[in-house]
Design an enzyme around this catalytic site. Sequence first.
Site, PDB file in Angstrom:
ATOM      1  CG  LEU A 116      27.901   8.045  48.441  1.00  0.00           C
ATOM      2  CD1 LEU A 116      28.980   8.433  49.407  1.00  0.00           C
ATOM      3  CD2 LEU A 116      28.883   7.216  47.342  1.00  0.00           C
ATOM      4  CB  CYS A 117      24.090   2.793  49.780  1.00  0.00           C
ATOM      5  SG  CYS A 117      22.718   1.696  49.983  1.00  0.00           S
ATOM      6  CB  THR A 118      25.213   6.285  53.645  1.00  0.00           C
ATOM      7  OG1 THR A 118      25.481   7.275  55.115  1.00  0.00           O
ATOM      8  CG2 THR A 118      26.262   7.060  52.615  1.00  0.00           C
ATOM      9  CG  LEU A 167      29.426   3.008  49.020  1.00  0.00           C
ATOM     10  CD1 LEU A 167      28.342   4.226  49.608  1.00  0.00           C
ATOM     11  CD2 LEU A 167      28.749   1.863  48.759  1.00  0.00           C
TER      12      LEU A 167
END
Length: 411
Positions: free
Chosen positions: A356-358, A396
């Site tokens: 995930l982009c976090t 996402l």
Amino acid sequence: MKPMGAIPAEFLAPGPLRIAGRSAAEWIDAAGSSPVFVYDVGIATARVARFRAAMPPGLDLHYAIKANPAPPMIAALARLVDGLDVASGGELSLALAEKPAGRISFAGPGKRDAELEVAIIAGATINLESEGEAARAIAAGQRLCATPRLAVRVNPDMELRGSGMKMGGRASPFGVDADRVPALVRRIIKSGADWRGFHIFAGSQALSAEAIIDTQTETLALAGRLADDVGVMPPLVNLGGGFGIPYFPGDVALDVEAVGAALAERLAERAGSLAETRFAIELGRWLVGECGVYLTQVIDRKESRGETFLIVDGGLHHQLAASGNFGTVVKRNYPVAVAAAPYDAPTETVSVVGCLCTPLDRLADRVTLPIAQPGDIIAIFMAGAYGLTASPTAFLGHPQAAEITANVGQS
Ligand SMILES: *Cc1c(COP(=O)(O)O)cnc(C)c1O
């Protein structure tokens, strides 16, 4: 380097990891995709047996299905436990498929009228969370010409010490404040409803036997006082649960046998107002948490400013708790392994991060693991409770994880 929690004994054999007799790669093949949660029912079955051996005879065991509502898991546990506890209309319908309604209880704040009606028609016990909910349940029973089965959840005066999630001793959306319970029970009985007793749940994820024993002692005393005040013997007192499991470095497993021995003594000396009452303990995490393993494949391996990252195809969208974002204050490492690594493989310090982009999506922070490459499978243990269904799966837009329940025949 940071420590990680201990791998459950059932998965500790030296050499490549085996889960319910198969390798991690075989489970991913069986699922047809990665990541996958594998739940070994054999381990949950052993927990039930240990509970029964430790606890006084006649004590009921309930499974709180929100811990793991995978239908094969509910089905397997339903055969082993005395009751199922649910916390929504959705869970109620899953439970009704596996257990007679008389063995199901429905807790949780904010039950809709439609949910109350389904429970009343089916004959499940409603654990009332407020006076307003009691009035709506009684009215629903009258509308439906059915007798509701109603228990009162008590907001106790005490809390479960050392528990990860405290639920007593303070203002609460859960349960009716203890001092207002007797009047409510009298109203319930007067309405003609079937009063089932008390539900007293003071906390969750406690590892200290002493804390649980103290809470059970106080819970029994409180139930005795309330029963005295009402003047009618409660058919059932659900004593709550709160049995924890050792997720993190330094955690020591709960001494369930000590809890059982103390409870046997306390039950033997209970108030006369509880002489014929049945007692139940409700557990989720302790029964199923350790039986699950989350398997996720390494997609990429990278170095950045002197640190190594293994980037996997899973993440917090499936296993939020391992990332430290589900009810924990300090992020600590769950037990993690490289599934196929030989016992004596050379190791390195790496962080396992999800896709995930976090920056929240960190499944293991600077742990020592055998050196892994893209394609290798990482196993994250303690994934049997509050895993997939307690994670933000839509966040996402990545694919869902598969779930496989293994060793179902053993239960
Ligand atoms: C969540 C919950 C449980 C289960 O808690 P565990 O920590 O998983 O054992 C039991 N009872 C109630 C009322 C709950 O809300």
